[in-house]
Design a protein around this motif. Structure first.
Motif, mmCIF file in Angstrom:
data_model
loop_
_atom_site.group_PDB
_atom_site.id
_atom_site.type_symbol
_atom_site.label_atom_id
_atom_site.label_comp_id
_atom_site.label_asym_id
_atom_site.label_seq_id
_atom_site.Cartn_x
_atom_site.Cartn_y
_atom_site.Cartn_z
ATOM 1 N N UNK A 47 4.136 5.066 -4.346
ATOM 2 C CA UNK A 47 2.760 4.990 -4.836
ATOM 3 C C UNK A 47 1.844 4.481 -3.721
ATOM 4 N N UNK A 48 0.598 4.945 -3.687
ATOM 5 C CA UNK A 48 -0.328 4.493 -2.639
ATOM 6 C C UNK A 48 -0.667 3.015 -2.791
ATOM 7 N N UNK A 49 -1.061 2.421 -1.692
ATOM 8 C CA UNK A 49 -1.497 1.026 -1.695
ATOM 9 C C UNK A 49 -2.957 0.996 -2.144
ATOM 10 N N UNK A 50 -3.255 0.336 -3.258
ATOM 11 C CA UNK A 50 -4.625 0.396 -3.792
ATOM 12 C C UNK A 50 -5.612 -0.487 -3.036
ATOM 13 N N UNK A 51 -6.832 -0.013 -2.938
ATOM 14 C CA UNK A 51 -7.863 -0.757 -2.213
ATOM 15 C C UNK A 51 -8.183 -2.076 -2.906
ATOM 16 N N UNK A 52 -8.087 -2.115 -4.243
ATOM 17 C CA UNK A 52 -8.399 -3.370 -4.936
ATOM 18 C C UNK A 52 -7.401 -4.469 -4.558
ATOM 19 N N UNK A 53 -6.158 -4.072 -4.244
ATOM 20 C CA UNK A 53 -5.164 -5.056 -3.832
ATOM 21 C C UNK A 53 -5.439 -5.523 -2.402
ATOM 22 N N UNK A 54 -5.915 -4.608 -1.557
ATOM 23 C CA UNK A 54 -6.305 -4.999 -0.201
ATOM 24 C C UNK A 54 -7.458 -5.986 -0.239
ATOM 25 N N UNK A 55 -8.415 -5.746 -1.120
ATOM 26 C CA UNK A 55 -9.557 -6.659 -1.246
ATOM 27 C C UNK A 55 -9.104 -8.019 -1.749
ATOM 28 N N UNK A 56 -8.155 -8.037 -2.689
ATOM 29 C CA UNK A 56 -7.603 -9.307 -3.161
ATOM 30 C C UNK A 56 -6.934 -10.036 -2.008
ATOM 31 N N UNK A 57 -6.250 -9.293 -1.138
ATOM 32 C CA UNK A 57 -5.618 -9.900 0.029
ATOM 33 C C UNK A 57 -6.625 -10.522 0.975
ATOM 34 N N UNK A 58 -7.753 -9.861 1.159
ATOM 35 C CA UNK A 58 -8.796 -10.424 2.033
ATOM 36 C C UNK A 58 -9.376 -11.700 1.438
ATOM 37 N N UNK A 59 -9.587 -11.711 0.136
ATOM 38 C CA UNK A 59 -10.094 -12.933 -0.503
ATOM 39 C C UNK A 59 -9.065 -14.057 -0.404
ATOM 40 N N UNK A 60 -7.799 -13.700 -0.532
ATOM 41 C CA UNK A 60 -6.734 -14.702 -0.428
ATOM 42 C C UNK A 60 -6.699 -15.304 0.975
ATOM 43 N N UNK A 61 -6.827 -14.454 1.979
ATOM 44 C CA UNK A 61 -6.794 -14.931 3.359
ATOM 45 C C UNK A 61 -7.992 -15.830 3.651
ATOM 46 N N UNK A 62 -9.161 -15.442 3.138
ATOM 47 C CA UNK A 62 -10.360 -16.262 3.331
ATOM 48 C C UNK A 62 -10.196 -17.624 2.673
ATOM 49 N N UNK A 63 -9.580 -17.641 1.490
ATOM 50 C CA UNK A 63 -9.357 -18.909 0.779
ATOM 51 C C UNK A 63 -8.376 -19.793 1.538
ATOM 52 N N UNK A 64 -7.296 -19.208 2.010
ATOM 53 C CA UNK A 64 -6.259 -20.001 2.674
ATOM 54 C C UNK A 64 -6.735 -20.569 4.003
ATOM 55 N N UNK A 65 -7.442 -19.759 4.775
ATOM 56 C CA UNK A 65 -7.838 -20.177 6.117
ATOM 57 C C UNK A 65 -9.277 -20.675 6.194
ATOM 58 N N UNK A 66 -10.047 -20.518 5.105
ATOM 59 C CA UNK A 66 -11.424 -20.991 5.116
ATOM 60 C C UNK A 66 -12.296 -20.256 6.104
ATOM 61 N N UNK A 67 -11.990 -18.961 6.328
ATOM 62 C CA UNK A 67 -12.734 -18.180 7.320
ATOM 63 C C UNK A 67 -12.975 -16.776 6.778
ATOM 64 N N UNK A 68 -13.994 -16.618 5.909
ATOM 65 C CA UNK A 68 -14.271 -15.295 5.327
ATOM 66 C C UNK A 68 -14.533 -14.218 6.361
ATOM 67 N N UNK A 69 -15.162 -14.562 7.480
ATOM 68 C CA UNK A 69 -15.486 -13.568 8.496
ATOM 69 C C UNK A 69 -14.213 -12.973 9.097
#
Length: 224
Positions: A90-112
């Motif tokens: 199955x393809x990797x969904x974009x909504x899951x990629x976006x969740x991953x970006x939000x997770x990374x921003x939360x963990x590292x405190x660096x949204x950019x």
């Protein structure tokens, strides 16, 4: 983000840095988000490539795994599941990629910095009460981008070690339903595993009354 209760609901759990680039954020996912992930995993589990016990060497892993975007077998990624039914995953969904970006921003405190995170595969592991995961490195990817790990269901003991060997030193962390764990930077290739799951600790409100789902988002660095 506010601290979340521990698995017995008695004491708050605070975010912690387990190693350089390795961050644990308890209770990051809401119950609603966890429920959505459970529903999505059940849908993915119907195929085109279902959950399976992956064969690693001469043995089958005790966890059940399905893949999105790219199909993982020990030491390689492919688009099709030659070890299961030969179908394209199955393809990797974009909504899951976006969740991953939000997770990374939360963990590292660096949204950019998180804006450039482009995961293209996810390994979804299901642990029943007997399943474990031996100490290993996530090194089949061709990049060193961080791994984003999301947990739903039963609490597990997550053993996070060092980059040199499977043995000590390591730190044992309890990952409960809704927890986020990210490891990148100097900790990207640290050995890690799951020595045990704690049955009966899942929150039925998520739609998963037993067992543990773990989604790990990665950047393969591969192209077709």
């Amino acid at each position: 983000m506010a601290s979340s209760p521990d698995r017995d609901g008695l004491f708050p759990r605070s975010r912690s840095v387990i190693g350089p680039g390795a961050v644990h954020v308890p209770g990051w996912l809401t119950v609603e988000q966890q429920t959505e992930l459970v529903r999505a995993c059940r849908d993915w589990g119907r195929g085109p490539v279902p959950f399976r016990h992956t064969k690693a060497g001469a043995y089958f892993m005790s966890v059940q795994t399905l893949c999105l975007g790219w199909h993982w077998q020990p030491y390689r990624y492919t688009r099709t599941a030659g070890d299961v039914n030969g179908r394209r995953v199955a393809p990797f969904p974009e909504w899951l990629a976006e969740l991953g970006r939000r997770a990374l921003a939360e963990a590292y405190g660096d949204p950019a910095a998180a804006e450039d995170y482009r995961p293209d595969t996810a390994l979804v592991n299901f642990y029943d009460e007997h399943a474990t995961m031996g100490m290993h490195q996530d090194k089949d990817e061709r990049t060193a981008d961080p791994v984003v790990s999301l947990s739903v269901g039963d609490t597990c003991v997550f053993r996070f070690g060092n980059t040199e060997r499977r043995g000590r030193p390591w730190t044992d962390v309890e990952l409960a339903s809704g927890d986020l764990f990210v490891f990148g930077g100097p900790s990207r290739f640290a050995y890690h595993g799951v020595p045990r799951v704690r049955p009966g600790t899942a929150d039925p409100a998520t739609g998963l009354s037993r067992g543990r789902l773990n989604l790990t988002l990665r950047v393969t660095g591969l192209t077709d």
